[in-house]
Design an enzyme around this catalytic site. Structure first.
Site, PDB file in Angstrom:
ATOM      1  N   LYS A 199      32.310 -53.309  61.541  1.00 33.25           N
ATOM      2  CA  LYS A 199      31.334 -52.453  60.854  1.00 33.25           C
ATOM      3  C   LYS A 199      30.336 -51.828  61.843  1.00 33.25           C
ATOM      4  O   LYS A 199      29.893 -52.492  62.777  1.00 33.25           O
ATOM      5  CB  LYS A 199      30.596 -53.352  59.846  1.00 33.25           C
TER       6      LYS A 199
ATOM      7  N   ILE B  74      40.727 -39.643  62.759  1.00 32.21           N
ATOM      8  CA  ILE B  74      39.493 -38.937  62.437  1.00 32.21           C
ATOM      9  C   ILE B  74      38.518 -39.854  61.689  1.00 32.21           C
ATOM     10  O   ILE B  74      38.947 -40.782  61.002  1.00 32.21           O
ATOM     11  CB  ILE B  74      39.775 -37.686  61.557  1.00 32.21           C
ATOM     12  N   ASN B  75      37.240 -39.558  61.835  1.00 34.67           N
ATOM     13  CA  ASN B  75      36.253 -40.135  60.924  1.00 34.67           C
ATOM     14  C   ASN B  75      36.415 -39.394  59.590  1.00 34.67           C
ATOM     15  O   ASN B  75      37.316 -38.577  59.433  1.00 34.67           O
ATOM     16  CB  ASN B  75      34.838 -39.977  61.513  1.00 34.67           C
TER      17      ASN B  75
ATOM     18  N   ASN C 138      31.762 -51.052  66.737  1.00 34.19           N
ATOM     19  CA  ASN C 138      31.529 -49.632  66.508  1.00 34.19           C
ATOM     20  C   ASN C 138      30.022 -49.415  66.656  1.00 34.19           C
ATOM     21  O   ASN C 138      29.221 -49.969  65.904  1.00 34.19           O
ATOM     22  CB  ASN C 138      32.028 -49.268  65.105  1.00 34.19           C
TER      23      ASN C 138
ATOM     24  N   GLY D  13      43.528 -42.048  59.469  1.00 33.74           N
ATOM     25  CA  GLY D  13      43.230 -41.112  58.387  1.00 33.74           C
ATOM     26  C   GLY D  13      44.268 -41.265  57.297  1.00 33.74           C
ATOM     27  O   GLY D  13      45.320 -40.654  57.341  1.00 33.74           O
TER      28      GLY D  13
ATOM     29  N   GLY E 179      26.006 -45.127  54.791  1.00 36.21           N
ATOM     30  CA  GLY E 179      24.860 -44.831  55.654  1.00 36.21           C
ATOM     31  C   GLY E 179      24.546 -45.931  56.659  1.00 36.21           C
ATOM     32  O   GLY E 179      23.375 -46.233  56.923  1.00 36.21           O
TER      33      GLY E 179
ATOM     34  N   CYS F 102      29.498 -40.202  62.191  1.00 37.59           N
ATOM     35  CA  CYS F 102      29.173 -40.696  60.857  1.00 37.59           C
ATOM     36  C   CYS F 102      28.502 -39.579  60.062  1.00 37.59           C
ATOM     37  O   CYS F 102      27.441 -39.094  60.451  1.00 37.59           O
ATOM     38  CB  CYS F 102      28.249 -41.909  60.910  1.00 37.59           C
TER      39      CYS F 102
ATOM     40  N   GLY G 127      42.413 -47.900  57.493  1.00 37.78           N
ATOM     41  CA  GLY G 127      41.055 -47.918  56.945  1.00 37.78           C
ATOM     42  C   GLY G 127      41.019 -48.233  55.468  1.00 37.78           C
ATOM     43  O   GLY G 127      41.175 -49.380  55.048  1.00 37.78           O
TER      44      GLY G 127
END
Lengths: 259, 303
Positions: B45, B191-192, B99, B243, B72, B130, B265
């Site tokens: 996390k 990718i994010n 991370n 992704g 967030g 983010c 993910g």
């Protein structure tokens, strides 16, 4: 408590009426311990618009038949797909998840009140059965929009006295649970509640004003159910906590509700 | 049984399957469902220099074949990580990767310096992508100048493998990839999430408290695959692809597009043991197609 992921077999899928079904599941192994207030994450396969598992409270565990009951309100495509499951089909669950209702040690037998509304009555049946087996004599106060929305009344009656309110007054007293006359006639030492958010707020406000300890079971939107995604948070006196791991049962003292 | 080992910078992975930050907690949450030693690594996390409460609820909206989140970066800060989480996760028999996120360059530096001292953390993933924090985060990853500044600053203080996580919310992701490569990144991960939005028509309100959030899940896979393909052709450092990976076929597609390793993910939420199943499936795929190692198929699309 150890968590599991496994397939369960549908034993019965009873449509209670157009908006609710009672799904009874079983498996070969003996169902492990599950506490009242805990929930399972149900995987829904073949649903076009949904993707995530559905968090559903443990409604009841029938130890004689090795069955887990899930009381499901048909809200969207996910729950509508669950309502279509046929006897013999399998469904994958993560279980048991979340904390549990606390069972107080120091009260009189008759002074626990379980207040439920709509499909929120679900976890109160298992809680009621557990309270009864531990020597308590719980009282249930169940509210619904109309008579047809009162679910599993005969099951609740096995574990204690049941009082009812409906908004149209066709069953029990007319109005909301917090207006029921039982609250004026008798003092309770502990309240458990689960139901729509406005109802739980009203019950929490009543409990706070009356100085009665109260636990609510929250239904925040959830993704993982195991404390990894941090999506289902509730803002509390301890900051944002995950409803899936530190809830779903939370004492009202810890909540930041305006009550 | 094919050889599944791959390397990312100085990092050796027993296989190319890892779990993506923000979808796997600290790994601890998944111990009842799988054996972490079966996968190549865990991206934990997002961690910041100081405690963050994250955004207000609602933070999640389900969408067809995916979900939006606006967590967030809720976390207790790097010092708490070091004192309370690291002693536990350092015991796990896989690569435990932090991370690192932030709002200012100083915050990234502060956090990276502290993580650099942790013996059993072999790499960091620098999160310059983010979409769910007001300042910083994605802002660093959406233009070359700021991406360059933050990577350069962190490279100065961080000695081990530095992976930079890229944002898809840009016109040309390869430009950012080349920039961070030039500043000394050992690998890029992508990718994010993609910035998206959900509306509740009945209430006539946005679903998320932040209005917009990050989209993930199978619905983003074609975009991610394209970006991995483009980035792989444009940089020399390894690409870690992610992704919407939900099964072994998806993972193979990302490797063929040019991923040296992959991250799973959102699908961890549907099947908490999916990563182990993907490892087994890659093995089976390689055997079935007569490959001796996974390295043979990295970027291995037929002409």
């Amino acid at each position: 408590m150890k968590k599991y992921a496994s397939d369960w077999k549908v034993v019965e899928n009873i449509r209670l009426h157009s908006n609710y079904c009672l799904l009874k599941l079983s498996m070969d192994a003996v169902i492990p311990e599950m506490l009242p207030g805990q929930f399972v994450q149900v995987r829904v396969d073949g649903s076009q618009t949904t993707f995530l598992r559905r968090p559903i409270s443990v409604n009841y565990i029938d130890r004689n038949k090795n069955e887990l009951w899930l009381l499901i309100q048909l809200v969207g495509d996910g729950t509508r797909n669950l309502a279509k499951l046929q006897i013999g089909e399998t469904v994958n669950l993560l279980y048991p998840l979340g904390n549990s209702f606390s069972i107080p040690k120091t009260i009189n037998d008759d002074n626990v009140l379980l207040i439920g509304g709509g499909v929120g009555v679900a976890p109160l049946l298992y809680l009621g059965s557990q309270l009864t087996s531990q020597g308590y004599n719980p009282t249930f106060l169940l509210g619904a929009r109309s008579r047809k929305d009162l679910l599993l009344l005969e099951e609740f009656q096995k574990y204690g006295e049941v009082f009812v309110t409906t908004e149209d007054g066709k069953s029990g007293e007319k109005g909301y649970v917090t207006n029921h006359s039982i609250l004026k006639k008798k003092h309770y030492d502990f309240i458990y509640t689960c139901g729509p958010s406005p109802m739980m707020h009203a019950v929490a406000a009543y409990a706070k004003q009356s100085g009665i300890p109260c636990e609510v079971s929250l239904e925040n939107l959830m993704a993982c159910g195991i404390g990894a995604c941090l999506c289902c948070v509730e803002n509390t006196t301890e900051g944002h906590i995950c409803v899936c791991t530190e809830g779903p049962v939370i004492n009202i003292e810890k909540l930041k509700w305006q009550i | 049984m094919a050889n599944l080992k791959v390397s990312i910078g100085n990092l050796s992975l027993k296989n190319p399957v890892m779990t993506a930050s923000g979808t796997f907690g600290y790994g601890t949450e998944f111990l009842d469902f799988m054996d972490l030693s079966c996968i190549g690594g865990v991206f934990m996390k997002g961690t910041t220099a100081t405690h963050r409460e994250g955004n207000f609820y609602p933070r999640m909206a389900e969408t067809p074949s995916g979900m939006l989140n606006a967590v967030g970066l809720q976390n207790k800060g790097v010092d708490y990580f070091i004192s309370h989480i690291y002693p536990e996760v350092r015991k796990y028999d896989t690569n435990m990767i932090v991370n690192v996120s932030g709002s200012t360059i100083e915050e990234y530096i502060n956090c990276s310096e502290k993580i650099n001292e942790l013996e059993d953390i072999p790499a960091i993933e620098l999160n310059i992508s983010c979409p769910n924090v007001k300042q910083g985060g994605m802002a660093f990853g959406t233009n070359c100048q700021s991406a360059s500044q933050v990577v350069k600053a962190v490279r100065n203080v961080y000695r081990k493998t530095l992976i930079v996580k890229l944002s898809p919310n840009v016109t040309d992701i390869t430009e950012i990839a080349r920039t961070v490569e030039a500043e000394g990144a050992d690998a890029v991960s992508l990718i994010n999430t993609l910035v998206g939005m959900a509306i509740d028509a009945e209430k006539r309100r946005p679903v998320l408290s932040t209005v917009t959030g990050g989209l993930s899940g199978p619905c983003v896979k074609p975009i991610a695959l394209r970006m991995v393909y483009q980035t792989h052709k444009s940089v020399r450092i390894p690409v870690i692809g992610m992704g919407g990976i939900s099964n072994v076929t998806d993972a193979i597609e990302f490797i063929l597009a040019g991923s040296t390793a992959i991250q799973i993910g959102t699908y961890n939420f549907i099947d908490p043991a999916i990563s182990v199943k993907v490892v087994d499936g890659i093995n089976e795929y390689l055997d079935r197609h007569g490959f001796n190692s996974v390295e043979e198929i990295i970027g291995g699309l037929e002409k």
